[in-house]
Enzyme design. Structure first.
Site, mmCIF file in Angstrom:
data_model
loop_
_atom_site.group_PDB
_atom_site.id
_atom_site.type_symbol
_atom_site.label_atom_id
_atom_site.label_comp_id
_atom_site.label_asym_id
_atom_site.label_seq_id
_atom_site.Cartn_x
_atom_site.Cartn_y
_atom_site.Cartn_z
ATOM 1 N NE ARG A 147 -3.670 -2.325 -0.075
ATOM 2 C CZ ARG A 147 -3.294 -3.436 -0.746
ATOM 3 N NH1 ARG A 147 -2.212 -3.448 -1.495
ATOM 4 N NH2 ARG A 147 -4.028 -4.522 -0.703
ATOM 5 C CB SER A 149 -9.076 -2.565 4.132
ATOM 6 O OG SER A 149 -9.566 -3.738 3.538
ATOM 7 C CD GLU A 174 -5.575 -0.104 2.470
ATOM 8 O OE1 GLU A 174 -5.417 -1.132 3.143
ATOM 9 O OE2 GLU A 174 -6.115 -0.088 1.359
HETATM 10 C C1 LIG Z 1 -15.654 -0.754 -1.358
HETATM 11 C C2 LIG Z 1 -14.161 -0.513 -1.481
HETATM 12 C C3 LIG Z 1 -13.317 -1.588 -1.735
HETATM 13 C C4 LIG Z 1 -11.935 -1.390 -1.843
HETATM 14 N N1 LIG Z 1 -11.143 -2.455 -2.115
HETATM 15 C C5 LIG Z 1 -9.816 -2.283 -2.229
HETATM 16 C C6 LIG Z 1 -8.953 -3.394 -2.519
HETATM 17 O O1 LIG Z 1 -9.399 -4.520 -2.696
HETATM 18 N N2 LIG Z 1 -7.618 -3.149 -2.598
HETATM 19 C C7 LIG Z 1 -7.091 -1.918 -2.419
HETATM 20 O O2 LIG Z 1 -5.868 -1.762 -2.508
HETATM 21 N N3 LIG Z 1 -7.876 -0.848 -2.146
HETATM 22 C C8 LIG Z 1 -9.216 -0.997 -2.050
HETATM 23 N N4 LIG Z 1 -10.006 0.079 -1.778
HETATM 24 C C9 LIG Z 1 -9.400 1.409 -1.544
HETATM 25 C C10 LIG Z 1 -9.254 2.278 -2.809
HETATM 26 O O3 LIG Z 1 -10.236 1.955 -3.774
HETATM 27 C C11 LIG Z 1 -7.864 2.152 -3.415
HETATM 28 O O4 LIG Z 1 -6.866 2.566 -2.513
HETATM 29 C C12 LIG Z 1 -7.741 2.978 -4.706
HETATM 30 O O5 LIG Z 1 -6.561 2.640 -5.357
HETATM 31 C C13 LIG Z 1 -7.753 4.479 -4.460
HETATM 32 O O6 LIG Z 1 -7.896 5.138 -5.702
HETATM 33 P P1 LIG Z 1 -8.618 6.563 -5.822
HETATM 34 O O7 LIG Z 1 -8.507 7.007 -7.218
HETATM 35 O O8 LIG Z 1 -9.968 6.493 -5.247
HETATM 36 O O9 LIG Z 1 -7.656 7.430 -4.900
HETATM 37 P P2 LIG Z 1 -8.055 8.608 -3.921
HETATM 38 O O10 LIG Z 1 -8.821 8.052 -2.768
HETATM 39 O O11 LIG Z 1 -8.652 9.714 -4.684
HETATM 40 O O12 LIG Z 1 -6.595 9.033 -3.397
HETATM 41 C C14 LIG Z 1 -5.806 8.123 -2.635
HETATM 42 C C15 LIG Z 1 -4.418 8.771 -2.421
HETATM 43 O O13 LIG Z 1 -3.749 8.892 -3.660
HETATM 44 C C16 LIG Z 1 -3.471 10.272 -3.968
HETATM 45 N N5 LIG Z 1 -3.696 10.410 -5.407
HETATM 46 C C17 LIG Z 1 -4.782 10.025 -6.113
HETATM 47 N N6 LIG Z 1 -4.581 10.254 -7.427
HETATM 48 C C18 LIG Z 1 -3.330 10.787 -7.541
HETATM 49 C C19 LIG Z 1 -2.541 11.219 -8.637
HETATM 50 N N7 LIG Z 1 -2.980 11.155 -9.907
HETATM 51 N N8 LIG Z 1 -1.305 11.713 -8.394
HETATM 52 C C20 LIG Z 1 -0.849 11.783 -7.124
HETATM 53 N N9 LIG Z 1 -1.537 11.401 -6.041
HETATM 54 C C21 LIG Z 1 -2.774 10.900 -6.256
HETATM 55 C C22 LIG Z 1 -4.421 11.077 -3.104
HETATM 56 O O14 LIG Z 1 -3.894 12.358 -2.805
HETATM 57 C C23 LIG Z 1 -4.493 10.191 -1.863
HETATM 58 O O15 LIG Z 1 -3.354 10.382 -1.050
HETATM 59 C C24 LIG Z 1 -11.394 -0.089 -1.678
HETATM 60 C C25 LIG Z 1 -12.250 0.999 -1.431
HETATM 61 C C26 LIG Z 1 -13.627 0.787 -1.336
HETATM 62 C C27 LIG Z 1 -14.526 1.965 -1.097
#
Ligand SMILES: Cc1cc2nc3c(=O)[nH]c(=O)nc-3n(C[C@H](O)[C@H](O)[C@H](O)COP(=O)(O)OP(=O)(O)OC[C@H]3O[C@@H](n4cnc5c(N)ncnc54)[C@H](O)[C@@H]3O)c2cc1C
Length: 305
Positions: free
Chosen positions: A175, A225, A295
């Protein structure tokens, strides 16, 4: 923040995408969080880098986000500018797929399926963007971004230059990635996949989706998570053993279905969620001696745990 910056943002992005005092609960899967001073969606990579250059030149604090699926934003909102990566181009070429940071992982996985490419089935149910997934080295069911990414193009906010790093140079860990340590912005990622059988790809994708539906509280808003998996253990197991299954604080609760998920049972405030996270950490520590690390990424004031 000067009106001048707002006007300049509107000359870079579509003016309808430059919002003020925008509720972050509308941009996070947790559905909590107060207003961001400015919220701008960059529809192309060029727009994103121009916006960031402008914000840096004017000393405006900013954070880049994707789909907000791993974010918990303060009820007081965010002082500064949230830059949402909306560039979502996806191109397949042989066994490679190039995707802009704002493309949803589910769509990249669908493109892989359409092109009979295997390797991204694990990612189809992760509700994040490519950018967020790269930053977090998102993973599930035995795989992670590290296994499928060949290179990432980033914008280095220290040098104001784009840079392309190999998978090794991305320093992916559990992560985490180099983006957690250096002020990079993810612009684009290239995935290297393997030729596969569409029928088998679909079967695996469906199987993993069913596993998610049966084990995860997808019917409630959450950020997945809440805690990282502690070495040699599982956060959900430790939370359950501490007697916290279903534990509630205001509108926030430990899910009955999966103790590793903190959920929004309805109108939760960020203070409920953060208060519950603090209680869980404390009680799990008293019970097991393990201090759980979140996380979920916290943004804004009063979000220390
Ligand atoms: C129902 C559910 C299930 C999930 N299952 C999983 C799973 O199985 N495995 C898992 O790993 N995660 C899981 N997640 C968590 C999440 O979906 C992941 O961590 C995902 O990769 C986050 O992507 P995001 O675009 O939503 O990032 P955001 O939540 O928008 O951002 C996350 C972080 O990344 C940074 N960020 C985002 N985009 C950029 C960019 N382009 N450049 C620089 N920094 C950036 C943000 O500033 C922040 O610090 C789950 C979440 C939910 C709600």
């Amino acid at each position: 923040m000067t009106g001048n910056v707002l006007e300049q943002l509107k000359s870079i992005a579509d003016p309808s995408e430059v919002l003020t005092n925008e509720p972050m609960k509308d941009h996070t899967t947790f559905k909590v969080g107060g207003g961001a001073d400015i919220f701008v969606t960059a529809k192309t990579i060029e727009e994103a880098t121009d916006i960031v250059r402008l914000l840096l030149a004017n000393n405006v604090r900013f954070t880049v986000i994707g789909n907000g699926s791993n974010l918990l934003v303060s009820d007081k909102g965010y002082r500064g500018c949230i830059v949402c990566m909306g560039a979502d181009t996806i191109r397949a070429d042989g066994t490679r797929i190039k995707a802009s940071a704002g493309a949803m992982l589910s769509k990249v996985a669908k493109t892989a399926y359409d092109n009979s490419l295997t390797g991204l089935e694990f990612a189809s149910g992760i509700p994040g963007s490519v950018g967020g997934a790269v930053v977090m080295n998102a993973g599930a069911y035995g795989s992670e971004m590290k296994n499928v990414i060949s290179s990432v193009t980033l914008f280095d906010t220290a040098t104001l230059l784009p840079v392309t790093l190999s998978c090794d140079e991305m320093d992916f860990g559990y992560r985490t990635s180099v983006v957690k340590k250096h002020p990079y912005i993810v612009l684009e990622a290239e995935f290297e996949l393997e030729c596969g059988d569409r029928k088998l790809i679909k079967e695996k994708t469906d199987e993993l989706a069913a596993a998610r539906r049966s084990k995860q509280p997808l019917e409630y808003p959450s950020a997945g998570s809440t805690f990282k998996r502690p070495e040699g253990n599982f956060a959900g197991k430790l939370i359950e053993e501490a007697g916290l299954r279903g534990y509630q604080k205001g509108g926030a609760a430990v899910s009955d279905k999966h103790c590793g998920f903190v959920i929004n049972k309805g109108n939760a405030a960020a203070t409920d969620v953060i208060g519950l996270i603090r209680d869980v950490r404390q009680k799990v520590f008293e019970q097991s001696g393990v201090m759980l690390e979140p996380e979920v990424v916290m943004l804004g004031e009063d979000m220390d745990i």
